[in-house]
Design a protein around this motif. Structure first.
Motif, PDB file in Angstrom:
ATOM      1  N   LEU A 100       0.838  -1.189   0.000  1.00 32.93           N
ATOM      2  CA  LEU A 100       0.000   0.000   0.000  1.00 32.93           C
ATOM      3  C   LEU A 100       0.875   1.241   0.000  1.00 32.93           C
ATOM      4  O   LEU A 100       2.058   1.195   0.305  1.00 32.93           O
ATOM      5  CB  LEU A 100      -0.939   0.007   1.209  1.00 32.93           C
ATOM      6  N   SER A 101       0.271   2.352  -0.368  1.00 34.89           N
ATOM      7  CA  SER A 101       0.993   3.623  -0.345  1.00 34.89           C
ATOM      8  C   SER A 101       0.529   4.525   0.788  1.00 34.89           C
ATOM      9  O   SER A 101       1.119   5.579   1.026  1.00 34.89           O
ATOM     10  CB  SER A 101       0.840   4.355  -1.685  1.00 34.89           C
ATOM     11  N   LYS A 102      -0.530   4.107   1.523  1.00 40.42           N
ATOM     12  CA  LYS A 102      -1.012   4.904   2.650  1.00 40.42           C
ATOM     13  C   LYS A 102      -1.766   3.994   3.604  1.00 40.42           C
ATOM     14  O   LYS A 102      -2.633   3.226   3.199  1.00 40.42           O
ATOM     15  CB  LYS A 102      -1.921   6.035   2.150  1.00 40.42           C
ATOM     16  N   VAL A 103      -1.435   4.063   4.891  1.00 43.85           N
ATOM     17  CA  VAL A 103      -2.107   3.275   5.904  1.00 43.85           C
ATOM     18  C   VAL A 103      -2.652   4.232   6.964  1.00 43.85           C
ATOM     19  O   VAL A 103      -1.986   5.187   7.366  1.00 43.85           O
ATOM     20  CB  VAL A 103      -1.174   2.218   6.515  1.00 43.85           C
ATOM     21  N   THR A 104      -3.877   3.978   7.402  1.00 43.28           N
ATOM     22  CA  THR A 104      -4.566   4.872   8.326  1.00 43.28           C
ATOM     23  C   THR A 104      -4.863   4.165   9.640  1.00 43.28           C
ATOM     24  O   THR A 104      -5.355   3.033   9.646  1.00 43.28           O
ATOM     25  CB  THR A 104      -5.883   5.370   7.706  1.00 43.28           C
ATOM     26  N   PHE A 105      -4.543   4.843  10.728  1.00 45.42           N
ATOM     27  CA  PHE A 105      -4.928   4.392  12.058  1.00 45.42           C
ATOM     28  C   PHE A 105      -6.101   5.254  12.497  1.00 45.42           C
ATOM     29  O   PHE A 105      -5.958   6.452  12.695  1.00 45.42           O
ATOM     30  CB  PHE A 105      -3.765   4.525  13.047  1.00 45.42           C
ATOM     31  N   GLU A 106      -7.274   4.652  12.628  1.00 44.11           N
ATOM     32  CA  GLU A 106      -8.493   5.384  12.947  1.00 44.11           C
ATOM     33  C   GLU A 106      -8.941   5.055  14.364  1.00 44.11           C
ATOM     34  O   GLU A 106      -9.239   3.900  14.692  1.00 44.11           O
ATOM     35  CB  GLU A 106      -9.596   5.043  11.956  1.00 44.11           C
ATOM     36  N   ILE A 107      -8.971   6.046  15.229  1.00 42.28           N
ATOM     37  CA  ILE A 107      -9.421   5.893  16.605  1.00 42.28           C
ATOM     38  C   ILE A 107     -10.933   6.030  16.621  1.00 42.28           C
ATOM     39  O   ILE A 107     -11.478   7.077  16.282  1.00 42.28           O
ATOM     40  CB  ILE A 107      -8.774   6.946  17.517  1.00 42.28           C
ATOM     41  N   THR A 108     -11.624   4.964  17.012  1.00 42.27           N
ATOM     42  CA  THR A 108     -13.086   4.963  16.977  1.00 42.27           C
ATOM     43  C   THR A 108     -13.708   5.068  18.360  1.00 42.27           C
ATOM     44  O   THR A 108     -14.926   5.213  18.479  1.00 42.27           O
ATOM     45  CB  THR A 108     -13.586   3.684  16.287  1.00 42.27           C
ATOM     46  N   GLY A 109     -12.904   4.978  19.402  1.00 45.42           N
ATOM     47  CA  GLY A 109     -13.394   5.140  20.759  1.00 45.42           C
ATOM     48  C   GLY A 109     -12.244   5.487  21.678  1.00 45.42           C
ATOM     49  O   GLY A 109     -11.137   4.971  21.532  1.00 45.42           O
ATOM     50  N   SER A 110     -12.485   6.386  22.632  1.00 46.37           N
ATOM     51  CA  SER A 110     -11.413   6.795  23.539  1.00 46.37           C
ATOM     52  C   SER A 110     -11.999   7.184  24.886  1.00 46.37           C
ATOM     53  O   SER A 110     -13.204   7.405  25.031  1.00 46.37           O
ATOM     54  CB  SER A 110     -10.623   7.971  22.950  1.00 46.37           C
ATOM     55  N   ALA A 111     -11.127   7.298  25.875  1.00 44.70           N
ATOM     56  CA  ALA A 111     -11.527   7.696  27.217  1.00 44.70           C
ATOM     57  C   ALA A 111     -11.167   9.151  27.488  1.00 44.70           C
ATOM     58  O   ALA A 111     -11.136   9.579  28.635  1.00 44.70           O
ATOM     59  CB  ALA A 111     -10.850   6.790  28.245  1.00 44.70           C
TER      60      ALA A 111
END
Length: 537
Positions: free
Chosen positions: A513-524
């Motif tokens: 891949l040329s781009k990887v995304t870390f997506e935060i879907t829940g947090s405290a």
């Protein structure tokens, strides 16, 4: 015609009284041969297509109650009468919905407003036209902070942003603010002029809207067909499919793409008066077996120096004219060639471009019996899919599309090898004041990126594809444990590589891949990502 059977709303006596006042009828679904019941059954059985099938899929209100509504207030009351904002529901709409019959309704499971159909901060809803048809007259449909939504077999017309009356910012259907998994199918969206007459876009997406499909629909008589992204720096949207739609008598934005990935196949573009598919600001469009007719500059990068890209195949250009290129106006033709490649993660069947006008004329728009093409230029009633067998409520998605089954919490042990993020590029959905996307790849644990809220995404990107099978997410000092749930997404295709809970080391099958995304879907709280390391594994 099927006779609705009154039952108690799940939310109790108060909700029942609310529904009665608004004119909502709760119906027990029945298998009958009536036209109304048939339309609803087909809506449930057909199943989503395109990018709406990704990220866990789009099932709308499958498995929930069926409610009949003949006013906008009744639609709002049905949403507010649910046990929660994620309780599945199918709302059958018949008649004309307008300002006079659309009022705000309050409740713990809804967030509605006067003068607009508000699908806000909710999930698991189907809105489908039945019987003699559903017309939203001068009244837009607003989808905001919502997920798993289906809108089907309705007409939305003459929505204005100026003049009187106004609704939904002038958009027939508008999506914004962390929207995920929407399927809009067999709808007719139309205006009676352009911006000078008070109208805006027919189908707009902005502010982190992803995994959307527009299928078998008609968009016509408007200055603007629709956009993906509100500015050249608002690039958090993407993974949109447009197929078997008719764009007719549209001046521009068919659509306008700012960043992200879009797939257009088997659409009929007729009389695009100024420009058509406008790929800008790094957007990548796969333009597949479409029919462009009697139109101007149907593909390119227009009105900007921020280039976009396209992959073309099998298209027909019939009576298309092309302008000379300029500094901020670069048509793809007359010698239309690909300048990128786009990988599509879902299956689809292509009709030959030559038969697209005929197929689309028989299938696209509200009131066409929900007919679809079988991939060989033959309209037919859609075959049932697994979607039709859903008998339990869909999982409750968060506004950013959390996977319903997170993987085990990762460890903090880093993989072996070189951190590929050092020297790479980065971007994201938003950033809090004083933070930077570049901080996640600078090797300095004292700097960090935070989203402008409790959820958001950050990406690492390269100029050409690399192989990645592991990453490490390191939280800044003092914020350990803030990140609760997340997804890792192949930003080239929109495919979810893995999902889970907690920060640390994460592995997944090796992917180029040329781009990887870390997506935060829940947090405290407010997440703070100090380092986003990537490894070949």
């Amino acid at each position: 015609m099927r006779r609705p059977v009154a039952v108690r709303l799940c939310a109790g006596l108060a909700a029942t009284a609310l529904a009665a006042v608004a004119g909502v009828v709760v119906a027990v679904p029945q298998a009958t041969a009536s036209a109304t019941a048939g339309a609803t059954a087909t809506a449930a059985a057909a199943g989503a297509t395109g990018y709406a099938t990704q990220n866990g899929g789009t099932t709308g209100g499958a498995g929930g109650r069926t409610v009949r509504a003949t006013t906008g207030t009744a639609i709002h009351a049905a949403l507010c009468g649910r046990a929660s904002s994620s309780t599945p529901i199918v709302i059958e709409v018949e008649g004309t919905i307008n300002h006079a019959n659309t009022a705000k309704v309050s409740g713990t499971s809804c967030n509605t407003a006067d003068g607009v159909i508000e699908l806000k901060q909710i999930s698991n809803v189907t809105l489908v036209g039945v019987g003699g048809g559903a017309v939203f007259d001068q009244l837009g449909i607003h989808i905001r902070e919502a997920s798993n939504i289906i809108v089907q077999n309705v007409t939305v017309r003459n929505v204005k942003k100026s003049g009187s009356p106004v609704s939904n910012g002038g958009d027939a259907i508008g999506m914004e603010s962390d929207v995920r998994n929407v399927w809009v199918d067999h709808v007719t969206l139309e205006a009676s002029g352009g911006e000078s007459e008070g109208y805006d876009g027919l189908f707009d997406m902005k502010d982190n809207t992803q995994y959307v499909t527009l299928s078998y629909s008609v968009l016509r008589n408007s200055g603007r067909g629709g956009l993906v992204g509100s500015s050249e720096t608002e690039l958090s949207n993407g993974f949109i499919t447009y197929h078997h739609n008719l764009y007719e008598n549209i001046d521009s934005r068919a659509p306008l793409l700012r960043g992200g990935i879009a797939h257009m196949y088997n659409n009929h573009y007729l009389r695009l008066n100024e420009s058509g598919i406008n790929s800008r600001a790094g957007a990548r469009a796969k333009v597949d077996h479409n029919y462009f007719e009697d139109s101007k500059d149907v593909l390119g990068t227009f009105y900007t120096t921020a280039a976009g890209y396209w992959q073309v195949s099998g298209n027909t250009f019939d009576g298309v004219t092309w302008s000379a290129p300029g500094t901020d106006y670069r048509p793809a033709g007359p010698d239309v060639r690909s300048n990128t490649t786009v990988s599509i993660p879902y299956p689809y069947a292509l009709d030959a471009a030559s038969c697209v006008p005929g197929v689309v004329s028989r299938t696209a728009g509200a009131g066409k019996g929900l007919l679809v093409s079988d991939g060989s230029c033959t309209p037919q009633t859609p075959a049932p899919t697994a979607t039709a067998t859903v008998t339990t409520p869909a999982p409750t998605p968060t506004p950013t599309g959390t996977s319903p089954t997170p993987a085990p919490t990762p460890t903090t042990a880093p993989p072996a090898g070189t951190n590929l993020s050092i020297g790479a590029g980065s971007d994201g959905s938003s950033k809090a004041d004083g933070t930077s996307y570049g901080n996640v790849r600078d090797g300095d644990p004292s700097t960090y990126w935070s989203p402008a809220g409790p959820t958001g995404s950050v990406s690492v990107k390269w100029g050409s594809p690399v192989s990645v099978s592991a990453l490490v997410i390191r939280e800044a000092a003092g914020s350990a444990g803030t990140i609760r749930t997340w997804r890792v997404v192949n930003a080239d295709t929109g495919a979810v590589l893995t999902s889970g809970t907690g920060a640390g080391a994460i592995t997944f099958p090796r992917t180029s891949l040329s781009k990887v995304t870390f997506e935060i879907t829940g947090s405290a709280g407010t997440p703070k990502v100090a380092e986003f390391e990537t490894y070949a594994g």
